[in-house]
Design a protein around this motif. Sequence first.
Motif, PDB file in Angstrom:
ATOM      1  N   TYR A   1       8.669   4.489 -13.316  1.00 25.80           N
ATOM      2  CA  TYR A   1       8.815   4.258 -11.880  1.00 25.80           C
ATOM      3  C   TYR A   1       7.758   5.040 -11.104  1.00 25.80           C
ATOM      4  O   TYR A   1       7.363   6.144 -11.497  1.00 25.80           O
ATOM      5  CB  TYR A   1      10.196   4.705 -11.381  1.00 25.80           C
ATOM      6  N   LEU A   2       7.326   4.450 -10.016  1.00 27.53           N
ATOM      7  CA  LEU A   2       6.478   5.130  -9.032  1.00 27.53           C
ATOM      8  C   LEU A   2       7.299   5.376  -7.777  1.00 27.53           C
ATOM      9  O   LEU A   2       7.931   4.454  -7.256  1.00 27.53           O
ATOM     10  CB  LEU A   2       5.254   4.267  -8.697  1.00 27.53           C
ATOM     11  N   GLN A   3       7.299   6.604  -7.312  1.00 27.05           N
ATOM     12  CA  GLN A   3       7.948   6.919  -6.047  1.00 27.05           C
ATOM     13  C   GLN A   3       6.873   7.330  -5.048  1.00 27.05           C
ATOM     14  O   GLN A   3       6.006   8.165  -5.353  1.00 27.05           O
ATOM     15  CB  GLN A   3       8.975   8.044  -6.224  1.00 27.05           C
ATOM     16  N   GLY A   4       6.915   6.719  -3.876  1.00 29.25           N
ATOM     17  CA  GLY A   4       5.902   7.016  -2.870  1.00 29.25           C
ATOM     18  C   GLY A   4       6.228   6.366  -1.542  1.00 29.25           C
ATOM     19  O   GLY A   4       7.192   5.607  -1.408  1.00 29.25           O
ATOM     20  N   TRP A   5       5.385   6.669  -0.559  1.00 26.80           N
ATOM     21  CA  TRP A   5       5.573   6.156   0.799  1.00 26.80           C
ATOM     22  C   TRP A   5       4.983   4.753   0.889  1.00 26.80           C
ATOM     23  O   TRP A   5       3.789   4.554   0.684  1.00 26.80           O
ATOM     24  CB  TRP A   5       4.907   7.072   1.808  1.00 26.80           C
ATOM     25  N   CYS A   6       5.828   3.765   1.190  1.00 32.50           N
ATOM     26  CA  CYS A   6       5.392   2.386   1.303  1.00 32.50           C
ATOM     27  C   CYS A   6       4.966   2.116   2.745  1.00 32.50           C
ATOM     28  O   CYS A   6       5.777   2.246   3.682  1.00 32.50           O
ATOM     29  CB  CYS A   6       6.526   1.433   0.899  1.00 32.50           C
ATOM     30  N   HIS A   7       3.695   1.738   2.945  1.00 32.28           N
ATOM     31  CA  HIS A   7       3.198   1.474   4.299  1.00 32.28           C
ATOM     32  C   HIS A   7       3.837   0.231   4.885  1.00 32.28           C
ATOM     33  O   HIS A   7       3.967   0.114   6.109  1.00 32.28           O
ATOM     34  CB  HIS A   7       1.675   1.320   4.265  1.00 32.28           C
ATOM     35  N   LEU A   8       4.252  -0.727   4.038  1.00 32.67           N
ATOM     36  CA  LEU A   8       4.891  -1.936   4.535  1.00 32.67           C
ATOM     37  C   LEU A   8       6.289  -1.645   5.065  1.00 32.67           C
ATOM     38  O   LEU A   8       6.655  -2.097   6.151  1.00 32.67           O
ATOM     39  CB  LEU A   8       4.949  -2.983   3.410  1.00 32.67           C
TER      40      LEU A   8
ATOM     41  N   THR B   1       0.875  -1.169   0.000  1.00 36.34           N
ATOM     42  CA  THR B   1       0.000   0.000   0.000  1.00 36.34           C
ATOM     43  C   THR B   1       0.909   1.214   0.000  1.00 36.34           C
ATOM     44  O   THR B   1       1.786   1.345   0.864  1.00 36.34           O
ATOM     45  CB  THR B   1      -0.919   0.016   1.234  1.00 36.34           C
ATOM     46  N   VAL B   2       0.721   2.087  -0.975  1.00 31.53           N
ATOM     47  CA  VAL B   2       1.675   3.167  -1.201  1.00 31.53           C
ATOM     48  C   VAL B   2       0.942   4.495  -1.363  1.00 31.53           C
ATOM     49  O   VAL B   2      -0.062   4.571  -2.093  1.00 31.53           O
ATOM     50  CB  VAL B   2       2.527   2.895  -2.459  1.00 31.53           C
ATOM     51  N   ASP B   3       1.450   5.519  -0.685  1.00 32.61           N
ATOM     52  CA  ASP B   3       1.007   6.890  -0.936  1.00 32.61           C
ATOM     53  C   ASP B   3       1.790   7.406  -2.138  1.00 32.61           C
ATOM     54  O   ASP B   3       2.987   7.683  -2.021  1.00 32.61           O
ATOM     55  CB  ASP B   3       1.286   7.796   0.269  1.00 32.61           C
ATOM     56  N   PRO B   4       1.177   7.537  -3.307  1.00 37.35           N
ATOM     57  CA  PRO B   4       1.947   7.955  -4.488  1.00 37.35           C
ATOM     58  C   PRO B   4       2.374   9.408  -4.397  1.00 37.35           C
ATOM     59  O   PRO B   4       1.607  10.263  -3.951  1.00 37.35           O
ATOM     60  CB  PRO B   4       0.961   7.733  -5.644  1.00 37.35           C
ATOM     61  N   VAL B   5       3.609   9.672  -4.806  1.00 38.07           N
ATOM     62  CA  VAL B   5       4.129  11.038  -4.822  1.00 38.07           C
ATOM     63  C   VAL B   5       4.363  11.501  -6.255  1.00 38.07           C
ATOM     64  O   VAL B   5       3.930  12.573  -6.653  1.00 38.07           O
ATOM     65  CB  VAL B   5       5.424  11.149  -4.002  1.00 38.07           C
ATOM     66  N   LYS B   6       5.042  10.675  -7.054  1.00 37.37           N
ATOM     67  CA  LYS B   6       5.238  11.058  -8.448  1.00 37.37           C
ATOM     68  C   LYS B   6       5.580   9.833  -9.285  1.00 37.37           C
ATOM     69  O   LYS B   6       6.043   8.812  -8.772  1.00 37.37           O
ATOM     70  CB  LYS B   6       6.330  12.117  -8.598  1.00 37.37           C
ATOM     71  N   VAL B   7       5.327   9.966 -10.579  1.00 32.86           N
ATOM     72  CA  VAL B   7       5.683   8.952 -11.557  1.00 32.86           C
ATOM     73  C   VAL B   7       6.721   9.555 -12.481  1.00 32.86           C
ATOM     74  O   VAL B   7       6.567  10.687 -12.947  1.00 32.86           O
ATOM     75  CB  VAL B   7       4.450   8.498 -12.361  1.00 32.86           C
ATOM     76  N   SER B   8       7.801   8.810 -12.739  1.00 29.21           N
ATOM     77  CA  SER B   8       8.889   9.322 -13.568  1.00 29.21           C
ATOM     78  C   SER B   8       9.318   8.253 -14.559  1.00 29.21           C
ATOM     79  O   SER B   8       8.979   7.076 -14.424  1.00 29.21           O
ATOM     80  CB  SER B   8      10.090   9.733 -12.705  1.00 29.21           C
ATOM     81  N   ILE B   9      10.076   8.682 -15.554  1.00 27.93           N
ATOM     82  CA  ILE B   9      10.634   7.753 -16.528  1.00 27.93           C
ATOM     83  C   ILE B   9      12.134   7.976 -16.593  1.00 27.93           C
ATOM     84  O   ILE B   9      12.612   9.111 -16.594  1.00 27.93           O
ATOM     85  CB  ILE B   9       9.992   7.934 -17.926  1.00 27.93           C
ATOM     86  N   ALA B  10      12.902   6.891 -16.610  1.00 24.32           N
ATOM     87  CA  ALA B  10      14.362   6.959 -16.698  1.00 24.32           C
ATOM     88  C   ALA B  10      14.844   5.747 -17.475  1.00 24.32           C
ATOM     89  O   ALA B  10      14.441   4.614 -17.178  1.00 24.32           O
ATOM     90  CB  ALA B  10      14.996   6.985 -15.299  1.00 24.32           C
ATOM     91  N   ASP B  11      15.683   6.004 -18.482  1.00 28.51           N
ATOM     92  CA  ASP B  11      16.208   4.932 -19.328  1.00 28.51           C
ATOM     93  C   ASP B  11      15.095   4.063 -19.909  1.00 28.51           C
ATOM     94  O   ASP B  11      15.225   2.839 -20.023  1.00 28.51           O
ATOM     95  CB  ASP B  11      17.192   4.055 -18.547  1.00 28.51           C
ATOM     96  N   GLY B  12      13.969   4.703 -20.265  1.00 26.48           N
ATOM     97  CA  GLY B  12      12.871   3.976 -20.874  1.00 26.48           C
ATOM     98  C   GLY B  12      12.030   3.172 -19.900  1.00 26.48           C
ATOM     99  O   GLY B  12      11.122   2.456 -20.316  1.00 26.48           O
TER     100      GLY B  12
END
Length: 323
Positions: A197-204, A183-194
Amino acid sequence: MSVSRRPLVATDRAALLLQLVPYLIGKGEVSVAEAAEEFDVTPEQMRAMVEKLTVIGLPGDGGFWQMANDLFDIDWDLLDRDDRIVITHSVALERTPRLTAREAAALLAGLQLARGIPGVGDSDLFAGLLAKLSRGVSGVPADLIVAPAPVDDVRDRVAEALRVGRAVAFTYKAPDAPATTRTVDPVKVSIADGQWYLQGWCHLREAMRTFHLDRVSDIRITDLPVSHATEPVPDWFADGTDELTVRIRFPASSAPLLGDYLARADTETEKGTTTATMRVADENSLRRLVAKLGGDLEILEPEGARRAAADWARCALELYGEA
C-alpha cells in the motif's frame, strides 16, 4: 600519564567478561594495554579479568567442573613475560545453535521482503544480515530466489519519489469504478496481509488516502515538491470516500481473527453472534476477509458485495471439479 578509572562492581565485571571472550578470540593475540583501552579499564583490571577466565567453563555432573577441558585457558607464559593475552582453550562457543537451511531460507525470504520497504531496507544493515544468514546454516543452503512481485516497479518508483521529495502521478483503477488520474504526495509504503500500500496526500481528494499498489499503473515522478507530508496518516481501514460500507455477521469468538478490520467498526453482539458495520477498501478486501474465517462470516450488505463474494467462492469450488 596514568589515568585513574572507577572500581568495577560485580555487574560491571560480569558484563565485561561476556564481551571479553569473543573479543579475545577475534583478536587472536592482543596486549593487556590495548585490551584495557578497548574496554575502558586499567591494565591491572584487565589482567585480573583475564586470569578469572581460567576458572570459568562448563559445569559437569552435579554442577561441578571435572576436567581441564571444561575450562577456559590462556597462555600464561606469554601473559607473564610479554603482557600479551592469548586464549588457548575456549568452551561452549562452538556449541552455538546453527540454523537449518530451511530456517535460514525463511529468514532470508523475510529480509528480502523487508528490503523492499522504502526507508527500511535501503541500508547496509540488511545486506550484512543477509550475508551472515547465508553463512550461518548447518548445511549448504540452496540459492534463495525471491520472485519479483507485480508491484516492484511501482514500489521502486515511489521509493525514489520519497527520496527526492516529489509527488507521483499515476492511473488508479479500483474494482467496479472508472480509472482516475491521481497526483499524490507519498508519505510511506507499507505491507499488510501480503498486500503493498501507498499512503499519501491525494491532490484529487484533498485528503490522505491509502492506495493498493497493484491497482497503480503508468506511474511517474512529477516536478511538484511534496507539500503535505506532515498531514496525519490514516489508520488502516479508516473511513474514506473511496471505501465501501458493509455489514457482516460472524461468531463472536472469531472476532480476534479480524484484527484491525474491527478497530473502527460499530459492533453489536447477541447470543454469541456479532454484527459489524465497517468500511473496507473494496470488494477484493472483503473477499479476503471472508476467506479468512472459512465460511463463518456472512456478508449482509451491500447486496453487490454479497453476490461478488458468493461468485468468487463458487469459482474457487469449481476448480476442484466433481470431487
